[in-house]
Design a protein around this motif. Structure first.
Motif, PDB file in Angstrom:
ATOM      1  N   MET A   1       0.844  -1.177   0.000  1.00  0.00           N
ATOM      2  CA  MET A   1       0.000   0.000   0.000  1.00  0.00           C
ATOM      3  C   MET A   1       0.891   1.243   0.000  1.00  0.00           C
ATOM      4  N   PRO A   2       0.595   2.210  -0.848  1.00  0.00           N
ATOM      5  CA  PRO A   2       1.408   3.435  -0.897  1.00  0.00           C
ATOM      6  C   PRO A   2       1.303   4.241   0.387  1.00  0.00           C
ATOM      7  N   LYS A   3       2.393   4.884   0.725  1.00  0.00           N
ATOM      8  CA  LYS A   3       2.412   5.760   1.901  1.00  0.00           C
ATOM      9  C   LYS A   3       1.694   7.062   1.576  1.00  0.00           C
ATOM     10  N   GLY A   4       1.361   7.801   2.623  1.00  0.00           N
ATOM     11  CA  GLY A   4       0.745   9.108   2.466  1.00  0.00           C
ATOM     12  C   GLY A   4       1.685  10.164   3.020  1.00  0.00           C
ATOM     13  N   TYR A   5       1.602  11.347   2.464  1.00  0.00           N
ATOM     14  CA  TYR A   5       2.481  12.439   2.877  1.00  0.00           C
ATOM     15  C   TYR A   5       1.684  13.719   3.070  1.00  0.00           C
ATOM     16  N   VAL A   6       2.042  14.463   4.095  1.00  0.00           N
ATOM     17  CA  VAL A   6       1.552  15.819   4.276  1.00  0.00           C
ATOM     18  C   VAL A   6       2.736  16.713   3.934  1.00  0.00           C
ATOM     19  N   ILE A   7       2.527  17.598   2.965  1.00  0.00           N
ATOM     20  CA  ILE A   7       3.591  18.485   2.500  1.00  0.00           C
ATOM     21  C   ILE A   7       3.145  19.927   2.734  1.00  0.00           C
ATOM     22  N   ALA A   8       3.990  20.673   3.419  1.00  0.00           N
ATOM     23  CA  ALA A   8       3.666  22.064   3.734  1.00  0.00           C
ATOM     24  C   ALA A   8       4.816  22.972   3.345  1.00  0.00           C
ATOM     25  N   ARG A   9       4.465  24.178   2.889  1.00  0.00           N
ATOM     26  CA  ARG A   9       5.458  25.228   2.643  1.00  0.00           C
ATOM     27  C   ARG A   9       4.912  26.488   3.282  1.00  0.00           C
ATOM     28  N   ALA A  10       5.766  27.125   4.059  1.00  0.00           N
ATOM     29  CA  ALA A  10       5.274  28.217   4.888  1.00  0.00           C
ATOM     30  C   ALA A  10       6.206  29.419   4.913  1.00  0.00           C
ATOM     31  N   LYS A  11       5.596  30.554   5.221  1.00  0.00           N
ATOM     32  CA  LYS A  11       6.317  31.794   5.499  1.00  0.00           C
ATOM     33  C   LYS A  11       5.911  32.200   6.914  1.00  0.00           C
ATOM     34  N   ASP A  61      -0.134   5.419   5.228  1.00  0.00           N
ATOM     35  CA  ASP A  61      -0.923   5.429   3.996  1.00  0.00           C
ATOM     36  C   ASP A  61      -1.630   6.779   3.851  1.00  0.00           C
ATOM     37  N   PHE A  62      -2.284   6.946   2.717  1.00  0.00           N
ATOM     38  CA  PHE A  62      -2.965   8.198   2.397  1.00  0.00           C
ATOM     39  C   PHE A  62      -4.061   8.507   3.421  1.00  0.00           C
ATOM     40  N   ASP A  63      -4.809   7.479   3.836  1.00  0.00           N
ATOM     41  CA  ASP A  63      -5.890   7.697   4.795  1.00  0.00           C
ATOM     42  C   ASP A  63      -5.369   8.205   6.134  1.00  0.00           C
ATOM     43  N   ALA A  64      -4.230   7.689   6.586  1.00  0.00           N
ATOM     44  CA  ALA A  64      -3.647   8.157   7.845  1.00  0.00           C
ATOM     45  C   ALA A  64      -3.196   9.609   7.718  1.00  0.00           C
ATOM     46  N   ALA A  65      -2.637   9.977   6.571  1.00  0.00           N
ATOM     47  CA  ALA A  65      -2.213  11.357   6.350  1.00  0.00           C
ATOM     48  C   ALA A  65      -3.419  12.298   6.356  1.00  0.00           C
ATOM     49  N   LYS A  66      -4.502  11.889   5.698  1.00  0.00           N
ATOM     50  CA  LYS A  66      -5.728  12.693   5.688  1.00  0.00           C
ATOM     51  C   LYS A  66      -6.324  12.794   7.091  1.00  0.00           C
ATOM     52  N   ALA A  67      -6.290  11.682   7.826  1.00  0.00           N
ATOM     53  CA  ALA A  67      -6.838  11.680   9.183  1.00  0.00           C
ATOM     54  C   ALA A  67      -6.109  12.694  10.056  1.00  0.00           C
ATOM     55  N   TYR A  68      -4.780  12.748   9.940  1.00  0.00           N
ATOM     56  CA  TYR A  68      -3.995  13.733  10.688  1.00  0.00           C
ATOM     57  C   TYR A  68      -4.402  15.156  10.289  1.00  0.00           C
ATOM     58  N   ALA A  69      -4.398  15.431   8.994  1.00  0.00           N
ATOM     59  CA  ALA A  69      -4.664  16.788   8.509  1.00  0.00           C
ATOM     60  C   ALA A  69      -6.063  17.275   8.879  1.00  0.00           C
ATOM     61  N   ASN A  70      -7.001  16.350   9.035  1.00  0.00           N
ATOM     62  CA  ASN A  70      -8.388  16.708   9.341  1.00  0.00           C
ATOM     63  C   ASN A  70      -8.769  16.415  10.791  1.00  0.00           C
ATOM     64  N   SER A  71      -7.795  16.100  11.611  1.00  0.00           N
ATOM     65  CA  SER A  71      -8.070  15.680  12.987  1.00  0.00           C
ATOM     66  C   SER A  71      -8.409  16.848  13.903  1.00  0.00           C
ATOM     67  N   PRO A  72      -9.145  16.556  14.973  1.00  0.00           N
ATOM     68  CA  PRO A  72      -9.412  17.606  15.968  1.00  0.00           C
ATOM     69  C   PRO A  72      -8.127  18.059  16.668  1.00  0.00           C
ATOM     70  N   ILE A  89      -0.728  23.585   2.505  1.00  0.00           N
ATOM     71  CA  ILE A  89      -0.575  22.199   2.925  1.00  0.00           C
ATOM     72  C   ILE A  89      -1.346  21.314   1.955  1.00  0.00           C
ATOM     73  N   VAL A  90      -0.704  20.251   1.494  1.00  0.00           N
ATOM     74  CA  VAL A  90      -1.367  19.250   0.661  1.00  0.00           C
ATOM     75  C   VAL A  90      -1.136  17.874   1.260  1.00  0.00           C
ATOM     76  N   VAL A  91      -2.080  16.979   1.024  1.00  0.00           N
ATOM     77  CA  VAL A  91      -1.943  15.588   1.398  1.00  0.00           C
ATOM     78  C   VAL A  91      -1.862  14.802   0.096  1.00  0.00           C
ATOM     79  N   VAL A  92      -0.789  14.008  -0.049  1.00  0.00           N
ATOM     80  CA  VAL A  92      -0.591  13.272  -1.300  1.00  0.00           C
ATOM     81  C   VAL A  92      -0.297  11.804  -1.031  1.00  0.00           C
ATOM     82  N   GLU A  93      -0.642  10.986  -2.008  1.00  0.00           N
ATOM     83  CA  GLU A  93      -0.336   9.565  -1.953  1.00  0.00           C
ATOM     84  C   GLU A  93       1.037   9.346  -2.574  1.00  0.00           C
ATOM     85  N   GLY A  94       1.828   8.500  -1.919  1.00  0.00           N
ATOM     86  CA  GLY A  94       3.177   8.222  -2.431  1.00  0.00           C
ATOM     87  C   GLY A  94       3.175   7.089  -3.441  1.00  0.00           C
ATOM     88  N   MET A  95       4.356   6.641  -3.744  1.00  0.00           N
ATOM     89  CA  MET A  95       4.525   5.542  -4.706  1.00  0.00           C
ATOM     90  C   MET A  95       4.519   4.215  -4.000  1.00  0.00           C
TER      91      MET A  95
END
Length: 95
Positions: A1-11, A61-72, A89-95
């Motif tokens: 199963m592909p991993k999930g990633y949260v990618i952020a770029r900030a100022k 996985d992607f679902d875990a990354a989304k769960a984090y980004a949308n968590s309380p 911030i984006v949530v993306v599925e890896g390879m």
């Protein structure tokens, strides 16, 4: 199963306030099984618009990354960040 990633770029415009956000976001990241791959550090812009602060967090996985980004827990961290800078911030599925 592909991993999930949260990618952020900030100022960051308020380092003290941002530090409180980062600490709280780090707590949430641990709850959801995230591992930081990139967190700040040296960077250079090769093309397009860059931002000085870049973060990549790996999840099982992607679902875990989304769960984090949308968590309380992360929502609480996000409130601490208000007015402390700009972030994409984006949530993306890896390879």
């Amino acid at each position: 199963m592909p991993k999930g990633y949260v990618i952020a770029r900030a100022k960051v415009t308020n380092a003290t306030q941002w530090a409180a956000y980062a600490a709280k976001a780090g707590e949430a990241m641990k709850i959801y099984g995230g591992t930081p791959i990139v967190r700040g550090g040296q960077m250079t812009v090769a093309e397009g618009e860059g931002r000085a602060r870049n973060v990549v967090i790996e999840f099982k996985d992607f679902d875990a990354a989304k769960a984090y980004a949308n968590s309380p827990e992360y929502a609480e961290a996000r409130k601490l960040r208000e007015g402390a800078g700009e972030i994409d911030i984006v949530v993306v599925e890896g390879m």
